[in-house]
Motif scaffolding. Structure first.
Motif, mmCIF file in Angstrom:
data_model
loop_
_atom_site.group_PDB
_atom_site.id
_atom_site.type_symbol
_atom_site.label_atom_id
_atom_site.label_comp_id
_atom_site.label_asym_id
_atom_site.label_seq_id
_atom_site.Cartn_x
_atom_site.Cartn_y
_atom_site.Cartn_z
ATOM 1 N N ALA A 18 -48.861 14.953 -9.530
ATOM 2 C CA ALA A 18 -48.025 14.830 -8.563
ATOM 3 C C ALA A 18 -48.343 15.115 -6.924
ATOM 4 O O ALA A 18 -48.051 14.569 -6.149
ATOM 5 C CB ALA A 18 -47.054 15.963 -8.774
ATOM 6 N N THR A 253 -40.388 12.811 -8.456
ATOM 7 C CA THR A 253 -41.049 12.721 -9.859
ATOM 8 C C THR A 253 -42.165 11.633 -9.617
ATOM 9 O O THR A 253 -41.476 10.291 -9.695
ATOM 10 C CB THR A 253 -40.290 12.738 -10.763
ATOM 11 O OG1 THR A 253 -39.522 14.087 -10.860
ATOM 12 C CG2 THR A 253 -41.084 12.772 -12.410
ATOM 13 N N ASN A 254 -43.329 11.658 -10.098
ATOM 14 C CA ASN A 254 -44.184 10.573 -10.242
ATOM 15 C C ASN A 254 -44.004 10.039 -11.733
ATOM 16 O O ASN A 254 -44.489 10.406 -12.473
ATOM 17 C CB ASN A 254 -45.760 11.153 -9.880
ATOM 18 C CG ASN A 254 -46.509 9.719 -9.732
ATOM 19 O OD1 ASN A 254 -46.376 8.715 -9.625
ATOM 20 N ND2 ASN A 254 -47.916 10.176 -9.946
ATOM 21 N N ASN A 259 -46.815 9.766 -17.362
ATOM 22 C CA ASN A 259 -46.073 10.881 -17.224
ATOM 23 C C ASN A 259 -44.660 10.630 -17.779
ATOM 24 O O ASN A 259 -44.140 11.768 -18.379
ATOM 25 C CB ASN A 259 -45.588 11.115 -15.679
ATOM 26 C CG ASN A 259 -46.932 11.389 -15.102
ATOM 27 O OD1 ASN A 259 -47.850 11.838 -15.564
ATOM 28 N ND2 ASN A 259 -46.885 11.381 -13.707
ATOM 29 N N PHE A 298 -43.249 7.524 -7.105
ATOM 30 C CA PHE A 298 -42.404 8.866 -6.888
ATOM 31 C C PHE A 298 -41.111 8.558 -6.673
ATOM 32 O O PHE A 298 -40.535 7.648 -5.901
ATOM 33 C CB PHE A 298 -43.013 9.288 -5.618
ATOM 34 C CG PHE A 298 -44.370 9.942 -5.961
ATOM 35 C CD1 PHE A 298 -44.444 11.602 -6.303
ATOM 36 C CD2 PHE A 298 -45.613 9.595 -5.712
ATOM 37 C CE1 PHE A 298 -45.525 12.034 -6.560
ATOM 38 C CE2 PHE A 298 -46.689 9.829 -6.083
ATOM 39 C CZ PHE A 298 -46.752 11.257 -6.336
ATOM 40 N N TYR A 359 -46.069 21.736 -6.695
ATOM 41 C CA TYR A 359 -46.033 20.881 -7.897
ATOM 42 C C TYR A 359 -45.811 21.204 -9.148
ATOM 43 O O TYR A 359 -46.447 22.434 -9.481
ATOM 44 C CB TYR A 359 -47.754 20.231 -7.727
ATOM 45 C CG TYR A 359 -48.294 19.679 -6.129
ATOM 46 C CD1 TYR A 359 -47.740 18.505 -5.826
ATOM 47 C CD2 TYR A 359 -48.892 20.596 -5.389
ATOM 48 C CE1 TYR A 359 -48.116 18.018 -4.477
ATOM 49 C CE2 TYR A 359 -49.462 20.148 -4.380
ATOM 50 C CZ TYR A 359 -49.006 18.729 -3.955
ATOM 51 O OH TYR A 359 -49.437 18.494 -2.554
ATOM 52 N N THR A 377 -46.326 16.925 -12.441
ATOM 53 C CA THR A 377 -45.822 15.492 -12.318
ATOM 54 C C THR A 377 -44.645 15.250 -11.316
ATOM 55 O O THR A 377 -44.488 14.171 -10.847
ATOM 56 C CB THR A 377 -45.301 14.846 -13.518
ATOM 57 O OG1 THR A 377 -43.944 15.644 -13.999
ATOM 58 C CG2 THR A 377 -46.240 14.984 -14.969
ATOM 59 N N SER A 378 -44.268 16.398 -10.625
ATOM 60 C CA SER A 378 -43.484 16.426 -9.614
ATOM 61 C C SER A 378 -43.872 17.130 -8.603
ATOM 62 O O SER A 378 -44.482 18.212 -8.535
ATOM 63 C CB SER A 378 -42.047 16.959 -10.005
ATOM 64 O OG SER A 378 -41.200 16.385 -11.106
ATOM 65 N N LYS A 379 -43.148 16.826 -7.205
ATOM 66 C CA LYS A 379 -43.572 17.456 -5.964
ATOM 67 C C LYS A 379 -42.361 17.706 -5.249
ATOM 68 O O LYS A 379 -41.333 17.222 -5.235
ATOM 69 C CB LYS A 379 -44.708 16.762 -5.342
ATOM 70 C CG LYS A 379 -44.272 15.625 -4.677
ATOM 71 C CD LYS A 379 -45.173 14.863 -3.720
ATOM 72 C CE LYS A 379 -45.016 15.450 -2.200
ATOM 73 N NZ LYS A 379 -45.807 14.913 -1.198
#
Length: 420
Positions: A18, A253-254, A259, A298, A359, A377-379
């Motif tokens: 992320a 979320t990437n 992922n 993202f 993250y 996987t998320s920021k």
């Protein structure tokens, strides 16, 4: 094998992690690649150490490279834990090592003083405050410790290695006075167990004046696991509270192929152990959103179909709620504390939480049934606004600095009881 796995790790951190855009160029993979290539006697232990050192370039405590639970080679520790105060490391627990006691002070490791050690390991410690430092991975690197006992006697011990024990979570409620309950939640991993605890103690939660919630040690898990507790922690009765309204930013979320595949596997695995229908609907909605946005980079996932499940209806509960917090509370523990601070009934006492959630939403990649990399996987969009929580955590309303006095007296609980 080792080099191939390391190349996979590099690819994940450069594409799937992320923070891959925010931290582009922060790492030096060639340095570690050469270490692996040039080593004539590489083994699993050395390889794990090299990869762990490489991960430090990213300064993200939510990432880890470890042996899998199935591996025959497990991590060791020295049988006791420490916390730094000024220029000493104080023993705060000694489950397996009986040559030191709680309250003993370590002045040096292999002849290096504590200030010297702080400088040597500043990359791994990643903190500016002594009370926030984690020494658990540093102690096993040394062979001896210079110790001062509680009576002032100085001696040196050769450090032993003990198998690291599997963490045993605690979910419990007890009465500590006629008006006050004490709730301990050491993680949010077991949704069913926590929901059962809340349901079985519903009468206590609705009739007691005060509730102290201890999340000073909370290893995270799933935010959904604490939802059944929230209606008792906000003011009013029958009032609708939209939890989405407390979000300051958005979650991005990437959605790379890797992922989506890894996160979907984790979520489907979680479904097998969750009975609550609302929670199952939320997880299924998450899975659908991931699959629909696969390869889209993202994305702010759309949970409109389950928005109602983020509405809670308040229930009669304690008049005052105290949250006890510390740096050993992170991930979903961070989220819980941050969310509860929006209630006028809640007061947070202790020290800032770990602050892992810039993250989050971890994926786990495994190799050879022996190694695993967990990575976010998320920021949060607040990171781009300079409002991240890394290294800062969620701040308490009443700050109590950690001192060696905490070893013998629970000063946090003492303050909570004075407050109520």
């Amino acid at each position: 094998m080792y080099l191939k796995i390391f190349e996979d790790v590099i690819s994940i951190l450069h594409n799937d992690y992320a923070g891959c855009l925010d931290k582009k160029g922060c790492d030096n993979p060639n340095f570690y690649r050469e270490k692996i290539q040039d080593s004539g006697n590489m083994n699993d232990e050395k390889f794990v150490g090299i990869v762990q050192d490489y991960l430090l370039d990213f300064k993200d405590l939510h990432m880890a490279f470890k042996y899998t639970a199935q591996s025959t080679e497990m991590e060791d520790d020295v049988g006791f834990a420490v916390r730094r105060y000024d220029d000493l490391l104080y023993v705060v627990s000694n489950e397996k090592e009986d040559r030191v006691k709680k309250g003993y002070a370590i002045t040096a490791l292999d002849g290096s003083t504590v200030p010297e050690l702080v400088n040597i390991h500043k990359r791994r410690l990643m903190e500016t405050e002594a009370e926030r430092e984690n020494w658990s991975a540093i102690l096993p690197q040394y062979k001896s410790a210079d110790v001062v006992s509680g009576s002032g006697n100085s001696f040196t011990i050769e450090l032993k290695k003990y198998p690291k024990e599997i963490f045993q979570p605690e979910y419990s409620i007890k009465e500590i006075s006629e008006d006050t309950l004490f709730l301990t939640l050491t993680d949010f991993m077991n949704h069913n167990a926590i929901s059962k605890l809340i349901d079985e103690n519903r009468s206590f939660l609705t009739t007691r004046k005060n509730l102290i919630i201890d999340v000073r040690v909370n290893r995270g898990g799933s935010d959904l696991a604490y939802f059944d507790l929230l209606p008792f922690l906000f003011e009013g009765e029958g009032e609708e509270i939209d939890l989405n309204g407390f979000d300051e930013g958005s979650m991005l979320t990437n959605c790379t192929s890797r992922n989506v595949e890894l996160r979907t596997q984790l979520l489907k695995s979680a479904l097998s152990s969750i009975e609550d229908e609302v929670t199952r609907n939320q997880i299924n909605a998450f899975i659908r959103q991931l699959e629909e946005n696969k390869d889209n980079g993202f994305v702010e996932l759309d949970f409109g179909e389950v928005d109602d499940s983020f509405l809670i209806k308040t229930k009669p509960g304690p008049e005052q709620v105290i949250l006890l917090t510390d740096v050993y509370c992170g991930s979903s523990g961070d989220s819980f504390v941050e969310l509860c601070k929006n209630s006028s009934k809640v007061t947070v006492i202790g020290r800032p939480t770990l602050g892992l959630n810039d993250y989050s939403n971890l994926a786990i990649m495994s190799w050879e049934n022996k190694f695993k990399l967990s990575y976010p996987t998320s920021k949060l969009s607040t990171v781009d606004e300079g409002k991240g929580m890394s290294g800062v955590g969620i701040q308490p309303d009443i700050y109590i600095p950690w001192t060696p006095d905490h070893i013998d007296v629970d000063l946090d609980v003492k303050k909570a009881l004075e407050f109520i």
